[in-house]
Motif scaffolding. Structure first.
Motif, PDB file in Angstrom:
ATOM      1  N   ASN A 192       0.825  -1.197   0.000  1.00 15.95           N
ATOM      2  CA  ASN A 192       0.000   0.000   0.000  1.00 15.95           C
ATOM      3  C   ASN A 192       0.870   1.262   0.000  1.00 15.95           C
ATOM      4  O   ASN A 192       0.574   2.242  -0.691  1.00 15.95           O
ATOM      5  N   ALA A 193       1.969   1.217   0.773  1.00 14.15           N
ATOM      6  CA  ALA A 193       2.882   2.368   0.817  1.00 14.15           C
ATOM      7  C   ALA A 193       3.550   2.587  -0.533  1.00 14.15           C
ATOM      8  O   ALA A 193       3.699   3.733  -0.993  1.00 14.15           O
ATOM      9  N   VAL A 194       3.959   1.490  -1.200  1.00 18.61           N
ATOM     10  CA  VAL A 194       4.609   1.605  -2.518  1.00 18.61           C
ATOM     11  C   VAL A 194       3.633   2.167  -3.547  1.00 18.61           C
ATOM     12  O   VAL A 194       4.011   2.974  -4.402  1.00 18.61           O
ATOM     13  N   LYS A 195       2.391   1.777  -3.486  1.00 22.47           N
ATOM     14  CA  LYS A 195       1.393   2.249  -4.437  1.00 22.47           C
ATOM     15  C   LYS A 195       1.156   3.752  -4.318  1.00 22.47           C
ATOM     16  O   LYS A 195       0.983   4.454  -5.318  1.00 22.47           O
ATOM     17  N   TYR A 196       1.136   4.257  -3.091  1.00 29.02           N
ATOM     18  CA  TYR A 196       0.683   5.638  -2.883  1.00 29.02           C
ATOM     19  C   TYR A 196       1.807   6.607  -2.511  1.00 29.02           C
ATOM     20  O   TYR A 196       1.533   7.763  -2.190  1.00 29.02           O
ATOM     21  N   VAL A 197       3.063   6.136  -2.520  1.00 29.09           N
ATOM     22  CA  VAL A 197       4.165   7.062  -2.270  1.00 29.09           C
ATOM     23  C   VAL A 197       4.319   7.987  -3.481  1.00 29.09           C
ATOM     24  O   VAL A 197       4.047   7.595  -4.618  1.00 29.09           O
ATOM     25  N   ASN A 198       4.742   9.211  -3.235  1.00 26.91           N
ATOM     26  CA  ASN A 198       4.946  10.140  -4.347  1.00 26.91           C
ATOM     27  C   ASN A 198       6.224   9.786  -5.129  1.00 26.91           C
ATOM     28  O   ASN A 198       7.048   8.990  -4.668  1.00 26.91           O
ATOM     29  N   GLU A 199       6.362  10.356  -6.309  1.00 28.43           N
ATOM     30  CA  GLU A 199       7.507  10.029  -7.164  1.00 28.43           C
ATOM     31  C   GLU A 199       8.813  10.397  -6.458  1.00 28.43           C
ATOM     32  O   GLU A 199       8.966  11.504  -5.929  1.00 28.43           O
ATOM     33  N   VAL A 209       4.572   1.785   9.068  1.00 26.15           N
ATOM     34  CA  VAL A 209       5.013   2.045   7.699  1.00 26.15           C
ATOM     35  C   VAL A 209       4.560   3.458   7.348  1.00 26.15           C
ATOM     36  O   VAL A 209       3.368   3.744   7.323  1.00 26.15           O
ATOM     37  N   LYS A 210       5.530   4.324   7.046  1.00 22.03           N
ATOM     38  CA  LYS A 210       5.235   5.723   6.722  1.00 22.03           C
ATOM     39  C   LYS A 210       5.720   6.022   5.306  1.00 22.03           C
ATOM     40  O   LYS A 210       6.873   5.736   4.974  1.00 22.03           O
ATOM     41  N   ASN A 211       4.821   6.545   4.510  1.00 21.93           N
ATOM     42  CA  ASN A 211       5.228   6.936   3.149  1.00 21.93           C
ATOM     43  C   ASN A 211       4.891   8.401   2.902  1.00 21.93           C
ATOM     44  O   ASN A 211       3.866   8.897   3.349  1.00 21.93           O
ATOM     45  N   SER A 212       5.776   9.065   2.194  1.00 21.17           N
ATOM     46  CA  SER A 212       5.504  10.450   1.803  1.00 21.17           C
ATOM     47  C   SER A 212       4.501  10.445   0.664  1.00 21.17           C
ATOM     48  O   SER A 212       4.371   9.469  -0.074  1.00 21.17           O
ATOM     49  N   GLY A 213       3.772  11.536   0.526  1.00 18.51           N
ATOM     50  CA  GLY A 213       2.783  11.603  -0.538  1.00 18.51           C
ATOM     51  C   GLY A 213       1.695  12.601  -0.231  1.00 18.51           C
ATOM     52  O   GLY A 213       1.839  13.463   0.654  1.00 18.51           O
TER      53      GLY A 213
END
Length: 432
Positions: A336-343, A362-366
């Motif tokens: 889910n993090a890989v799908k919605y992380v920004n470029e 799990v923390k993703n930027s975006g």
């Protein structure tokens, strides 16, 4: 439908409580009534057997031709009593009384007592209640009058005691119960309505979720079925072609069949979770190893997308659960993090202990998740980004993750800062 169900529940609840309340009040009233009656009867019996009453009735009325005998000082126990002697044809012969009553009252009392055909009962005279007791006698009463001395046969001796106050107490008790019952009915109605609404609300929510689930599942299945049907028609339209020349139609059918198979598998797992039927494989395991293994498999994907992956994994953290299912949760959250992380964005993975818990995040930027979407994030088939409906998933991943974590007595949640980042966290009880 739910309104009728709520009304039925409320009526049933009110009926049960009302019956119990009335039964309790009736029991209290009957016990009080019985006790008062018994106490009055005992008091009257003691008065009858007292020497004062027995001796006074054995004397003739030498000084008063009206048939009443007054004793100078009134004993407390006899202040509300009087007795009469009755002769032939229920004739009133003599009265021994400490009360200032008219002759008419004594006459009425004697008439009511003798006509009741009972040895003991309660009679009412001018709003007052009297308990009487009849004793049979075989004696003569000597009466001195102007015409000389005469004898009159005494057949009965009747004792009377004023019990008006006792009945007033019973009436007041009955009135109190009535007022309390009316007040309690309103209170019970309010309480029943409150609890009926609370009891029906989860059922209503579950029913609405079921309707939504059926609608969403039907919608998700409609697309692959339509694709399979279209590709099947394409095959029928080219019957003379070889299988190799029509391989792309077969690949489409296979892909959609696999998607539907995954959907059915996920739904079956969620159904098992709802029935609490997947606890048998729980055992302590090293979650640090599980997270490390998943990160190793994800490194190639992260590298290809130019994502920066940082990790902080504490070693040898032990939790209780199913290791394969916990691995599935980690994969779901990382995917889910890989799908919605920004470029060229960043993903931070952490596993650490906190007192008696293990925290995985799990923390993703975006772009983040809107605040109003967070409460529904773990609902089945729910997607924040409606434009990604056909990205290969069905919106069941987070629902499955929540089911696995909650089944292991843990909790999972999400926090987000719009325009900056999204963080998914689950907590599990740590084993020493």
């Amino acid at each position: 439908m739910f309104k009728r169900l709520r009304n039925k529940f409320m009526i049933l609840n009110m009926t049960i409580i009302t019956v119990v309340m009335i039964s309790a009040f009736a029991a209290i009233y009957m016990i009080t009534y019985s006790n008062i009656q018994r106490e009055n009867q005992i008091k009257l019996t003691n008065i009858m057997m007292s020497p004062i009453m027995m001796n006074s009735m054995s004397k003739s009325d030498e000084y008063n031709n009206t048939g009443r005998v007054f004793v100078g000082k009134i004993p407390n126990d006899y202040a509300s009593t009087f007795s009469v002697l009755v002769g032939e044809n229920n004739t009133l012969l003599n009265v021994h009384s400490y009360l200032d009553l008219t002759e008419d009252v004594y006459t009425k009392a004697t008439k009511l007592a003798t006509s009741s055909n009972k040895d003991s009962a309660v009679i009412s005279i001018d709003g007052q209640r009297w308990l009487f007791q009849i004793n049979s006698m075989n004696a003569n009463l000597i009466i001195k009058g102007k015409s000389g001395i005469t004898q009159a046969p005494v057949l009965e001796q009747i004792y009377f005691m004023d019990v008006t106050e006792s009945y007033n107490i019973l009436s007041q008790l009955l009135l109190t119960f009535g007022v309390i019952s009316i007040v309690m009915l309103f209170v019970i109605f309010g309480i029943s309505l409150f609890f009926a609404r609370r009891a029906i609300t989860p059922v209503e929510i579950a029913y609405e979720k079921q309707k939504q689930f059926i609608a969403d599942a039907s919608h998700e299945l409609k697309t692959p079925i339509a694709v399979i049907n279209a590709n099947t028609e394409a095959l029928y339209a080219n019957k003379t072609e070889t299988i190799e020349s029509q391989q792309k139609w077969l690949d489409y059918i296979t892909a959609e069949t696999d998607r539907m198979g995954k959907l059915v598998s996920d739904l079956l797992y969620l159904a098992k979770t709802d029935s609490e039927a997947i606890n048998s494989q729980f055992a302590p395991f090293n979650i640090s190893h599980v997270v490390t293994d998943v990160l190793l498999t994800m490194e190639a994907i992260v590298f290809e997308k130019g994502i920066t992956l940082s990790q902080n994994i504490e070693p040898d953290l032990i939790v209780n659960g199913a290791s394969d299912k916990m691995k599935q949760v980690v994969i779901i959250l990382l995917d889910n993090a890989v799908k919605y992380v920004n470029e060229n964005g960043k993903i931070e993975v952490a596993l650490k202990k906190s007192r008696n818990h293990v925290l995985f995040s799990v923390k993703n930027s975006g772009s983040g998740i809107p605040k109003e979407c967070l409460p529904r994030l773990f609902d089945r088939f729910y997607r924040v980004d409606a434009s990604r409906v056909h990205d290969g998933g069905y919106g069941l991943g987070l629902s499955i993750a929540r089911a696995i974590i909650e089944n292991a007595d843990g909790k999972i949640y999400c926090t987000s800062v719009e325009g900056e980042s999204t963080t998914f966290v689950f907590e599990l009880i740590r084993k020493e």
